[in-house]
Structures are given as structure tokens and as C-alpha cells.
Design an enzyme around this catalytic site. Structure first.
Site, PDB file in Angstrom:
ATOM      1  N   ASP A  61      66.171  41.450  87.690  1.00  6.91           N
ATOM      2  CA  ASP A  61      65.846  40.053  87.387  1.00  6.91           C
ATOM      3  C   ASP A  61      65.416  39.895  86.009  1.00  6.91           C
ATOM      4  O   ASP A  61      64.567  40.765  85.319  1.00  6.91           O
ATOM      5  CB  ASP A  61      64.970  39.264  88.489  1.00  6.91           C
ATOM      6  CG  ASP A  61      64.917  38.074  88.646  1.00  6.91           C
ATOM      7  OD1 ASP A  61      63.842  37.440  89.126  1.00  6.91           O
ATOM      8  OD2 ASP A  61      65.864  37.182  88.044  1.00  6.91           O
ATOM      9  N   HIS A  95      59.735  27.680  87.631  1.00  8.42           N
ATOM     10  CA  HIS A  95      59.431  29.108  87.990  1.00  8.42           C
ATOM     11  C   HIS A  95      57.928  28.583  88.681  1.00  8.42           C
ATOM     12  O   HIS A  95      56.896  28.360  87.932  1.00  8.42           O
ATOM     13  CB  HIS A  95      59.061  30.054  87.052  1.00  8.42           C
ATOM     14  CG  HIS A  95      60.403  30.631  86.803  1.00  8.42           C
ATOM     15  ND1 HIS A  95      60.839  30.861  85.350  1.00  8.42           N
ATOM     16  CD2 HIS A  95      61.398  31.222  87.500  1.00  8.42           C
ATOM     17  CE1 HIS A  95      62.218  31.676  85.488  1.00  8.42           C
ATOM     18  NE2 HIS A  95      62.556  31.452  86.880  1.00  8.42           N
ATOM     19  N   HIS A 139      67.345  29.136  89.404  1.00  8.55           N
ATOM     20  CA  HIS A 139      66.084  29.840  89.531  1.00  8.55           C
ATOM     21  C   HIS A 139      64.976  28.842  89.920  1.00  8.55           C
ATOM     22  O   HIS A 139      65.062  27.556  89.893  1.00  8.55           O
ATOM     23  CB  HIS A 139      65.657  30.253  87.969  1.00  8.55           C
ATOM     24  CG  HIS A 139      66.554  31.721  87.850  1.00  8.55           C
ATOM     25  ND1 HIS A 139      65.893  32.878  87.657  1.00  8.55           N
ATOM     26  CD2 HIS A 139      67.749  31.890  87.665  1.00  8.55           C
ATOM     27  CE1 HIS A 139      66.867  33.617  87.315  1.00  8.55           C
ATOM     28  NE2 HIS A 139      67.886  33.199  87.406  1.00  8.55           N
ATOM     29  N   GLY A 140      63.852  29.402  90.505  1.00  9.05           N
ATOM     30  CA  GLY A 140      62.768  28.628  90.784  1.00  9.05           C
ATOM     31  C   GLY A 140      62.845  27.878  92.202  1.00  9.05           C
ATOM     32  O   GLY A 140      62.707  26.795  92.491  1.00  9.05           O
ATOM     33  N   VAL A 170      64.354  33.186  94.831  1.00 11.34           N
ATOM     34  CA  VAL A 170      62.969  32.763  95.599  1.00 11.34           C
ATOM     35  C   VAL A 170      62.068  34.178  95.346  1.00 11.34           C
ATOM     36  O   VAL A 170      62.362  35.158  95.812  1.00 11.34           O
ATOM     37  CB  VAL A 170      63.106  32.593  96.890  1.00 11.34           C
ATOM     38  CG1 VAL A 170      61.792  32.248  97.770  1.00 11.34           C
ATOM     39  CG2 VAL A 170      64.067  31.431  97.188  1.00 11.34           C
ATOM     40  N   THR A 183      57.903  32.936  94.192  1.00 11.98           N
ATOM     41  CA  THR A 183      56.529  33.044  94.605  1.00 11.98           C
ATOM     42  C   THR A 183      56.194  32.574  95.957  1.00 11.98           C
ATOM     43  O   THR A 183      55.293  32.940  96.487  1.00 11.98           O
ATOM     44  CB  THR A 183      56.125  31.401  93.649  1.00 11.98           C
ATOM     45  OG1 THR A 183      56.384  31.802  92.236  1.00 11.98           O
ATOM     46  CG2 THR A 183      54.876  31.073  93.762  1.00 11.98           C
TER      47      THR A 183
HETATM   48  O1  G3H Z   1      63.748  34.776  88.757  1.00 11.69           O
HETATM   49  C1  G3H Z   1      63.027  34.547  89.836  1.00 11.69           C
HETATM   50  C2  G3H Z   1      62.907  33.255  90.525  1.00 11.69           C
HETATM   51  O2  G3H Z   1      63.484  32.192  89.576  1.00 11.69           O
HETATM   52  C3  G3H Z   1      61.663  32.656  91.197  1.00 11.69           C
HETATM   53  O3  G3H Z   1      61.412  31.420  91.040  1.00 11.69           O
HETATM   54  O4  G3H Z   1      58.813  31.752  91.961  1.00 11.69           O
HETATM   55  O5  G3H Z   1      59.843  29.745  91.603  1.00 11.69           O
HETATM   56  O6  G3H Z   1      60.780  31.088  93.569  1.00 11.69           O
HETATM   57  P1  G3H Z   1      60.259  30.867  92.109  1.00 11.69           P
HETATM   58 ZN    ZN Z   2      63.902  33.088  87.599  1.00  5.34          ZN
END
Ligand code: G3H
Ligand code: ZN
Length: 280
Positions: free
Chosen positions: A81, A180, A208-209, A231, A233
Site C-alpha cells: 500500500d 484517510h 481510499h479512506g 480500510v 484506521t
Molecule cells: O491506504 C489505506 C486506506 O486508504 C486507509 O484509509 O484509514 O481511512 O480506512 P482509512
Molecule cells: Zn490510502
């Protein structure tokens, strides 16, 4: 079954569902992701962020994943990633990763395109899939990817079409309002922009995010070309909240806590797997 994500993306894009790309940091998160895929009968992407190389090197990450994936009847892709370092990407390809994300989103368009094209040529020759990013996400609360100076730049549909055409990238990460980390205010997910990007590009897109993004917005994105959703966080937050609650009541042996953490990882990952394949 250990695989790259090219067919995963093609199938998801054609059939309007998304494959979850779940970040892992240690054995229990990796095993929880793979078991969640096996128990739901759905493909999963075990996403290893370059920032976690301080804990696990690329060869170990690949060896661990291969052993667990080969025992699983589900399709598992080990994905690198957010990596800006071309040498690290080549090392990941050599280590046996199924896919890599070259993150050139902070570079000028032409340089991002050129670097991505070069990496696609190398990776595709080794049957490794490539994700790239155009546009950039703001950082939300508790983000483990972003930083305070991350600016939100929406992806331009025409530039996205040229980028995918010229690089032959397997999947393009887009910026349409997700962040993110956890949202600090009300999310403003621009599905109108996503609709234009999808119409212009016509191939798998990545969101993402994923953490904290409203479920109806995720489904709206899946119906507009999103075939992979990341996913991170929320996995950490969910497991840490349960860990804190447990430790207030008891002080288990670390091996007992590890098994419980794996189960908590499965709970949050399964929630998203079921959502992502729930056609909009
Ligand atoms: O690359 C990883 C993801 O974009 C994580 O995003 O922490 O908001 O789930 P997130
Ligand atoms: Zn990301």
C-alpha cells in the site's frame, strides 16, 4: 489461494461489487483478514503499508501471507500500500507481492504518469498488478496514512482517462472527498465527480479512506466504478477499543489477547466484506 488482484478487480468492476483491501500490521491482523475472507467466501486484499516495514520486512510479509493464503480456499492478494519508493516496489515484486501501489499522487501529472508507466511495465512482466493514485486525500482524525499538510485535490476525470490509457494500470485510486482516518466533520463524498471519472475511465477504480465513510455513500461509490475499498484506521480503532475494555476487567496472557484481537479483526473486516458485496 494466493493471487494478484487483476481478475479480482475485473470481476468486481463488471459485477458492481468491491473487494475489501484491509491493512495489516502483525500476524493477528493478517490472519483475521484471511480467515474473514474464507468464512465469507469472498476475495480479500491483505494490504501492507510501506510504513509498517519497521515491524515486518517485505520477504517476511510475503512468506507469512503465502503460507496462510495457500491453506485458505479463498482468494488472497498481498498488496503493498502507498509506496512512493520505486526501489521498494521492485523489492516487493521480487519478494512475491501480488500487487503494488505506486503512490505518485504528490508529483506533477506527467512525472506520476511516467513513473507509473515504468512500474506497470516491470510489474506486469512479473504478473504483479499495479494500483496508482491521481488526486489526493485530506487527512482525517487518527489517520495512519496521511499527515496534517495533506491537501484534498479531487481527481480530474479527463486526466484520469489519459493516465489509465497511457499507463495500463490495473486500478486507479481516486480522490472524491473521502479522507484517510476518521472524518472530523460531515463527509462530503462527491459521487457526481466519481460518476464522471467512471464514465471517462471505464475500468476499476479504488476508494481510499474507507474508515467511517457512511455505508450509503460506499454503496453509491460501488455502483459508480469503485472495485476496491481500503480500510485501515477503523480496524485498529475497533481492536484497540475492545483491547482496552478487556484489560479493564482482566490481565490475560499475551497469547490469549492475541487470539481475541484476531477475532476482533475478523468482526470489523467481515462487516465491510458483507457491505462491499451488497449490490447497491
Ligand atoms: O491506504 C489505506 C486506506 O486508504 C486507509 O484509509 O484509514 O481511512 O480506512 P482509512
Ligand atoms: Zn490510502
Amino acid at each position: 489461494m494466493y493471487t494478484n488482484f487483476h481478475k479480482m478487480m475485473e470481476d468486481a468492476y463488471r459485477e458492481h461489487y468491491a473487494v475489501g483491501s484491509f491493512n495489516w500490521y502483525h500476524y493477528e491482523t493478517l490472519k483475521g483478514i484471511i480467515e474473514a475472507g474464507e468464512e465469507t467466501g469472498r476475495p480479500v486484499i491483505a494490504s501492507f503499508g510501506a510504513k509498517y516495514l519497521t515491524n515486518i520486512d517485505l520477504d517476511t510479509a510475503a512468506a507469512l501471507t503465502k503460507v496462510l493464503a495457500d491453506r485458505s480456499c479463498g482468494a488472497v492478494c498481498l498488496h503493498l500500500d502507498h509506496c512512493k519508493d520505486k526501489d521498494a516496489i521492485i523489492r516487493a515484486i521480487r519478494a512475491g507481492f501480488g500487487s503494488v501501489m505506486y503512490d505518485g499522487s504528490s508529483l506533477p501529472f506527467e512525472q506520476n504518469l511516467e513513473n507509473t508507466r515504468e512500474i506497470c511495465e516491470i510489474a506486469h512482466a512479473c504478473d504483479v498488478s499495479v494500483e496508482a493514485e491521481l488526486g489526493s486525500l485530506a487527512a482525517g482524525a487518527k489517520s495512519h496514512e496521511g499527515s496534517a499538510d495533506d491537501r484534498e485535490v479531487y481527481t480530474d476525470p479527463a486526466m484520469a482517462a489519459e493516465f489509465v490509457r497511457e499507463t495500463k494500470v490495473d486500478a486507479l485510486a481516486v480522490s472524491i472527498g473521502t479522507v484517510h482516518g476518521m472524518y472530523k466533520g460531515t463527509p462530503n463524498i462527491r459521487t457526481d465527480i466519481l460518476e464522471k471519472i467512471n464514465a471517462a475511465v471505464g475500468s476499476p477504480l479504488v476508494l481510499h479512506g474507507g474508515s467511517g465513510t457512511p455505508e450509503d455513500k460506499l454503496l453509491a461509490c460501488i455502483s459508480r466504478g469503485i472495485a476496491k475499498i481500503n480500510v485501515n484506521t477503523e480496524i485498529s480503532e475497533y481492536v484497540m477499543a475492545h483491547t482496552k475494555a478487556l484489560l479493564q476487567e482482566q490481565s490475560p496472557h499475551l497469547s490469549v489477547l492475541a487470539l481475541k484481537q484476531k477475532e476482533w479483526v475478523k468482526e470489523v473486516v467481515k462487516k465491510y466484506i458483507e457491505l462491499f458485496c451488497n449490490r447497491a
